[in-house]
Design an enzyme around this catalytic site. Sequence first.
Site, PDB file in Angstrom:
ATOM      1  N   LYS A 195      30.496  33.041  44.065  1.00  0.00           N
ATOM      2  CA  LYS A 195      30.512  33.041  45.700  1.00  0.00           C
ATOM      3  C   LYS A 195      29.539  34.230  46.083  1.00  0.00           C
ATOM      4  CE  LYS A 195      32.661  35.412  48.691  1.00  0.00           C
ATOM      5  NZ  LYS A 195      31.833  35.686  49.559  1.00  0.00           N
ATOM      6  N   SER A 248      32.084  46.725  47.163  1.00  0.00           N
ATOM      7  CA  SER A 248      32.744  47.885  47.089  1.00  0.00           C
ATOM      8  C   SER A 248      33.928  48.215  46.223  1.00  0.00           C
ATOM      9  CB  SER A 248      33.138  47.938  48.958  1.00  0.00           C
ATOM     10  OG  SER A 248      34.131  46.917  49.007  1.00  0.00           O
ATOM     11  N   GLU A 250      36.738  49.439  47.296  1.00  0.00           N
ATOM     12  CA  GLU A 250      37.843  48.978  48.070  1.00  0.00           C
ATOM     13  C   GLU A 250      38.269  47.690  47.593  1.00  0.00           C
ATOM     14  OE1 GLU A 250      37.179  49.100  52.189  1.00  0.00           O
ATOM     15  OE2 GLU A 250      38.887  48.102  52.566  1.00  0.00           O
ATOM     16  N   GLU A 269      31.559  46.073  39.107  1.00  0.00           N
ATOM     17  CA  GLU A 269      30.219  46.860  39.296  1.00  0.00           C
ATOM     18  C   GLU A 269      30.436  47.693  40.844  1.00  0.00           C
ATOM     19  OE1 GLU A 269      27.652  48.365  40.634  1.00  0.00           O
ATOM     20  OE2 GLU A 269      26.234  46.806  40.238  1.00  0.00           O
ATOM     21  N   CYS A 303      23.636  50.373  45.039  1.00  0.00           N
ATOM     22  CA  CYS A 303      24.873  50.949  44.633  1.00  0.00           C
ATOM     23  C   CYS A 303      24.560  52.258  43.858  1.00  0.00           C
ATOM     24  CB  CYS A 303      25.593  50.022  43.778  1.00  0.00           C
ATOM     25  SG  CYS A 303      24.546  49.189  42.621  1.00  0.00           S
ATOM     26  N   GLU A 400      29.995  56.868  50.327  1.00  0.00           N
ATOM     27  CA  GLU A 400      28.796  55.813  50.135  1.00  0.00           C
ATOM     28  C   GLU A 400      28.435  55.466  51.343  1.00  0.00           C
ATOM     29  OE1 GLU A 400      29.323  52.070  47.990  1.00  0.00           O
ATOM     30  OE2 GLU A 400      27.572  52.469  46.882  1.00  0.00           O
TER      31      GLU A 400
HETATM   32  P1  NDP Z   1      32.521  43.915  49.996  1.00  0.00           P
HETATM   33  O1  NDP Z   1      33.006  44.614  48.772  1.00  0.00           O
HETATM   34  O2  NDP Z   1      33.334  43.591  51.028  1.00  0.00           O
HETATM   35  O3  NDP Z   1      31.656  42.502  49.463  1.00  0.00           O
HETATM   36  C1  NDP Z   1      31.265  42.178  48.233  1.00  0.00           C
HETATM   37  C2  NDP Z   1      31.763  40.607  47.932  1.00  0.00           C
HETATM   38  O4  NDP Z   1      32.918  40.320  47.998  1.00  0.00           O
HETATM   39  C3  NDP Z   1      31.285  39.723  48.990  1.00  0.00           C
HETATM   40  O5  NDP Z   1      30.790  38.853  48.398  1.00  0.00           O
HETATM   41  C4  NDP Z   1      32.307  39.529  49.835  1.00  0.00           C
HETATM   42  O6  NDP Z   1      32.452  38.407  50.779  1.00  0.00           O
HETATM   43  C5  NDP Z   1      33.605  39.593  48.607  1.00  0.00           C
HETATM   44  N1  NDP Z   1      34.783  39.857  49.123  1.00  0.00           N
HETATM   45  C6  NDP Z   1      35.352  40.636  50.099  1.00  0.00           C
HETATM   46  N2  NDP Z   1      36.663  40.630  50.198  1.00  0.00           N
HETATM   47  C7  NDP Z   1      37.159  40.147  49.192  1.00  0.00           C
HETATM   48  C8  NDP Z   1      38.418  39.881  48.179  1.00  0.00           C
HETATM   49  N3  NDP Z   1      39.744  40.375  48.695  1.00  0.00           N
HETATM   50  N4  NDP Z   1      38.374  39.135  46.974  1.00  0.00           N
HETATM   51  C9  NDP Z   1      37.311  38.615  46.469  1.00  0.00           C
HETATM   52  N5  NDP Z   1      36.043  39.016  47.102  1.00  0.00           N
HETATM   53  C10 NDP Z   1      35.945  39.561  48.281  1.00  0.00           C
HETATM   54  O7  NDP Z   1      31.653  44.695  50.665  1.00  0.00           O
HETATM   55  P2  NDP Z   1      30.897  44.975  52.197  1.00  0.00           P
HETATM   56  O8  NDP Z   1      30.032  43.975  52.444  1.00  0.00           O
HETATM   57  O9  NDP Z   1      32.241  44.825  53.218  1.00  0.00           O
HETATM   58  O10 NDP Z   1      30.440  46.181  52.446  1.00  0.00           O
HETATM   59  C11 NDP Z   1      31.426  47.516  52.612  1.00  0.00           C
HETATM   60  C12 NDP Z   1      30.820  48.504  51.665  1.00  0.00           C
HETATM   61  O11 NDP Z   1      30.736  48.428  50.567  1.00  0.00           O
HETATM   62  C13 NDP Z   1      29.175  48.863  51.824  1.00  0.00           C
HETATM   63  O12 NDP Z   1      28.962  49.806  53.227  1.00  0.00           O
HETATM   64  C14 NDP Z   1      28.988  49.591  50.684  1.00  0.00           C
HETATM   65  O13 NDP Z   1      29.368  51.065  50.764  1.00  0.00           O
HETATM   66  C15 NDP Z   1      29.676  49.000  49.501  1.00  0.00           C
HETATM   67  N6  NDP Z   1      29.066  47.895  48.772  1.00  0.00           N
HETATM   68  C16 NDP Z   1      28.553  48.205  47.791  1.00  0.00           C
HETATM   69  C17 NDP Z   1      27.824  47.315  46.967  1.00  0.00           C
HETATM   70  C18 NDP Z   1      27.533  47.660  45.541  1.00  0.00           C
HETATM   71  O14 NDP Z   1      26.643  46.739  44.878  1.00  0.00           O
HETATM   72  N7  NDP Z   1      28.118  48.694  44.834  1.00  0.00           N
HETATM   73  C19 NDP Z   1      27.494  45.967  47.297  1.00  0.00           C
HETATM   74  C20 NDP Z   1      28.060  46.032  48.847  1.00  0.00           C
HETATM   75  C21 NDP Z   1      28.564  46.854  49.563  1.00  0.00           C
HETATM   76  P3  NDP Z   1      32.019  38.655  52.188  1.00  0.00           P
HETATM   77  O15 NDP Z   1      30.564  38.874  52.188  1.00  0.00           O
HETATM   78  O16 NDP Z   1      32.137  37.213  52.822  1.00  0.00           O
HETATM   79  O17 NDP Z   1      32.721  39.787  52.878  1.00  0.00           O
END
Ligand code: NDP
Length: 490
Positions: A195, A248, A250, A269, A303, A400
């Site tokens: 996804k 993230s 979270e 990761e 990241c 972050e």
């Molecule tokens: P998320 O962690 O929400 O998104 C990463 C992926 O997980 C997306 O495909 C998202 O879908 C999906 N996702 C969201 N909720 C769930 C769930 N409960 N179960 C499974 N998959 C899920 O990152 P955000 O886009 O909300 O970004 C928020 C913060 O996270 C950023 O500000 C940054 O600090 C951090 N981040 C870190 C990354 C890294 O590489 N370490 C990458 C991205 C973000 P969808 O896109 O539809 O929400």
Amino acid sequence: MALTKKQTAELAKQVFEYAPAPESIDHVKIQPRYGLFIGGRMVEGHSKKRFPTINPATEAKLAEVVEADEVDVDHAVKAADKAFETWARLAPSQRARYLFRISRLIQERSRELAVVETMDGGKPIKESRDVDIPLAAAHFFYYAGWADKLEWAFPNRKPKPIGVAGQVIPWNFPLLMLAWKIAPALAAGNTVVLKPAETTPLSAMVFAEICMQAELPPGVVNILTGAGKTGSLVVTHPDVKKVAFTGSTEVGKLIQRAIAGTGKRLTLELGGKAANIVFEDAPLDQAVEGIINGIYFNQGHVCCAGSRLLVQESIAEPLLEKLKRRLSTLRLGDPLDKNTDIGAINSKAQLERIQGLVESGIEEGAELYQPDCVLPERGFWFPPTLFTNVSQSYRIAREEIFGPVLSVLTFRTPNEAVEKANNTPYGLSAGVWTDKGSRILWMAERMRAGVVWANTFNRFDPTSPFGGYKESGFGREGGVHGLLPYLELN
Ligand code: NDP
């Protein structure tokens, strides 16, 4: 004729005007609507819900994609499970041929992929063209090489694939993260349901076309667009045996909780708050370039970004002067322009997150520096930003930000540098700038970070494992290590 010191200084201050140099988009056909890639075909999908994906630099709608539901996820996992029976038994050299073919097709369609990545995600075309797409192709090429050598990779063991891998990726490097996930999984004989992130689904849709072009057996790769709910359905599906997530911390924790006790394999990761450490004996001009690349590359949506600069007190003043001067030469604007250094912020939500954290930095007492910079009227933008007078307790030093924002701290001794660098819940990467090889080794040994770069930053190679400690996650992607999460070693 050699320049005098004064002339050199004058030259360094000069800001050059660049004529527009937009990458042509005529050769790219983005469809108005995309379906789901299940069982080797693009299908309509059970879910009737759709959502738009927009260009964050213009806010123009690019296409509509499906928000896959529970039934779609089940179809995709069933297709992957069925395909696993034959894919896992296929001669490994045949699996390698498919991966080589995919790598070749990514190269052939690289201009198109770069434009799609830039339009959908906001990153400068020079980055998608020179970093994201070539590295994605290199990843498939590298793992194609391992497909028929698994018994050499793990001598005296009997490596076996695990089954269906459920993979969820973020929006900062959409195609590259797809490659990091799919290439090792397929090389090891697994099938996948992936996804992509909600804001950047389009390069994954082009990749679905590439799978069809490569005549990859149906069901080996399945791609479902959707939001967080779709991601959660993928990772919790009972027939998914291995989960790989980048995003993230979270959401990583949510996933870990959701699948605890199910026996599914998991690699995470997650986020980072890397220290980029500059010692007084470092070559300052190179260090400045490394700092710029470390935090402003891809608008800081990285990241492993070097978001905390630790600079030795004795050189703080000259280094900051050089850094501020360099900051004022960065070109922000149209991501499709080949001269652009800083593109658009990926989404409105991310822009608001960055703005909130920057405001907290000002409120807590840090000193903000932003060069003069005109932001386009439409789209999501944030100027390159630098904070001095930062204390370790400030949110901008701890959380972050995932944006073009650098927090500068100082240190006096190597021990203090180590202590400050490790004073974070994260542990993904670090950078060390010094003239002394022995100091690099001394620092690298003490850094709780998965990757430590020396006199460089943000360098990636498919042969090199990447991953974190602590809240940055666990498991490694890249290199031989990247195969391990996808194999049973009997
Ligand atoms: P998320 O962690 O929400 O998104 C990463 C992926 O997980 C997306 O495909 C998202 O879908 C999906 N996702 C969201 N909720 C769930 C769930 N409960 N179960 C499974 N998959 C899920 O990152 P955000 O886009 O909300 O970004 C928020 C913060 O996270 C950023 O500000 C940054 O600090 C951090 N981040 C870190 C990354 C890294 O590489 N370490 C990458 C991205 C973000 P969808 O896109 O539809 O929400």
